[in-house]
Write a protein that holds these residues in place. Structure first.
Motif, PDB file in Angstrom:
ATOM      1  N   SER A  47       8.288 -12.639  19.661  1.00 15.87           N
ATOM      2  CA  SER A  47       7.818 -13.168  18.391  1.00 15.87           C
ATOM      3  C   SER A  47       6.320 -13.412  18.451  1.00 15.87           C
ATOM      4  O   SER A  47       5.796 -13.851  19.471  1.00 15.87           O
ATOM      5  CB  SER A  47       8.549 -14.471  18.071  1.00 15.87           C
ATOM      6  OG  SER A  47       8.186 -14.932  16.795  1.00 15.87           O
ATOM      7  N   SER A  50       5.260 -16.844  14.627  1.00 15.78           N
ATOM      8  CA  SER A  50       6.424 -17.220  13.824  1.00 15.78           C
ATOM      9  C   SER A  50       7.328 -18.087  14.695  1.00 15.78           C
ATOM     10  O   SER A  50       6.867 -18.705  15.638  1.00 15.78           O
ATOM     11  CB  SER A  50       7.151 -15.978  13.310  1.00 15.78           C
ATOM     12  OG  SER A  50       7.544 -15.159  14.386  1.00 15.78           O
ATOM     13  N   VAL A  52      11.313 -18.548  16.739  1.00 13.16           N
ATOM     14  CA  VAL A  52      12.558 -17.973  17.229  1.00 13.16           C
ATOM     15  C   VAL A  52      13.526 -19.135  17.398  1.00 13.16           C
ATOM     16  O   VAL A  52      13.175 -20.147  18.007  1.00 13.16           O
ATOM     17  CB  VAL A  52      12.369 -17.255  18.584  1.00 13.16           C
ATOM     18  CG1 VAL A  52      13.693 -16.779  19.135  1.00 13.16           C
ATOM     19  CG2 VAL A  52      11.387 -16.115  18.464  1.00 13.16           C
ATOM     20  N   THR A  68       6.383 -14.474  23.712  1.00 11.36           N
ATOM     21  CA  THR A  68       5.978 -15.215  22.517  1.00 11.36           C
ATOM     22  C   THR A  68       4.473 -15.416  22.483  1.00 11.36           C
ATOM     23  O   THR A  68       3.839 -15.602  23.516  1.00 11.36           O
ATOM     24  CB  THR A  68       6.674 -16.591  22.474  1.00 11.36           C
ATOM     25  OG1 THR A  68       6.443 -17.268  23.709  1.00 11.36           O
ATOM     26  CG2 THR A  68       8.172 -16.433  22.262  1.00 11.36           C
ATOM     27  N   CYS A  71       3.869 -19.265  18.697  1.00 10.33           N
ATOM     28  CA  CYS A  71       5.071 -19.530  17.917  1.00 10.33           C
ATOM     29  C   CYS A  71       5.886 -20.652  18.530  1.00 10.33           C
ATOM     30  O   CYS A  71       5.557 -21.181  19.582  1.00 10.33           O
ATOM     31  CB  CYS A  71       5.906 -18.266  17.754  1.00 10.33           C
ATOM     32  SG  CYS A  71       6.645 -17.681  19.245  1.00 10.33           S
ATOM     33  N   THR A  73       9.755 -21.748  19.758  1.00 15.89           N
ATOM     34  CA  THR A  73      11.041 -21.185  20.153  1.00 15.89           C
ATOM     35  C   THR A  73      12.005 -22.316  20.484  1.00 15.89           C
ATOM     36  O   THR A  73      11.657 -23.223  21.237  1.00 15.89           O
ATOM     37  CB  THR A  73      10.888 -20.274  21.386  1.00 15.89           C
ATOM     38  OG1 THR A  73       9.937 -19.259  21.099  1.00 15.89           O
ATOM     39  CG2 THR A  73      12.211 -19.644  21.771  1.00 15.89           C
TER      40      THR A  73
END
Length: 161
Positions: A47, A50, A52, A68, A71, A73
């Motif tokens: 990702s 954004s 996850v 990542t 982002c 997670t």
């Protein structure tokens, strides 16, 4: 070639087998049987800028790779379906936060994480490794964080009995 009687005996053992070693005894003397299973390729979660999130009854592979960038997670293992009691997670992270939510009794090992300007926080037991779920995290975290914790309210529920 197997005789019909030998085939029937082996088939009965296969149908009654509950573990992989029980199956291995049936095929151990057969030619061209792979003795060592090939290591499974890790499932990759990737990702960029954004989030996850894996929650509920998601299937957890034995090996997971997180890639990542900037982002958030969240991997919630409390209702997850485990394929193995030990889950290995390889992290490759820049500017992100990773939150591992483990069920009561689960353990985590975050000693394999190399951080640069980041942090690792373990709020669960680390040893002895749990027989139900033990999460081993390794890899690199740059300017981010990895936290292993129980769900909110777990300590309060333990106090109440």
């Amino acid at each position: 070639m197997l005789s019909l009687d030998e085939y029937s005996e082996r088939l009965d053992v296969v149908l009654a087998a509950r573990t992989r070693p029980e199956l291995d005894t049936v095929i151990a003397d057969l030619p061209h049987v792979r003795r060592e299973p090939a290591p499974a390729a890790p499932e990759v979660l990737s990702s960029w800028m954004s989030s996850v999130s894996r929650k509920g009854q998601w299937t957890v592979p034995p090996r997971l790779r997180l890639v990542t960038r900037m982002c958030s997670t969240t991997l919630d293992f409390t209702s997850a379906v485990l394929q193995s009691p030990v889950v290995h997670i390889d992290v490759d992270d820049y500017f992100s936060s990773t939150d591992l939510v483990l069920p009561d009794g689960a353990t985590a090992d975050l000693n394999g994480i190399a951080t640069v300007g980041g942090s690792t926080t373990v709020k669960v037991a680390t040893s002895p490794p749990s027989r139900t779920l033990h999460v081993v995290v390794a890899g690199r975290v740059r300017f981010g964080s990895v936290t292993a914790r129980h769900p909110f309210g777990t300590a309060f529920k333990r106090m109440l009995g």
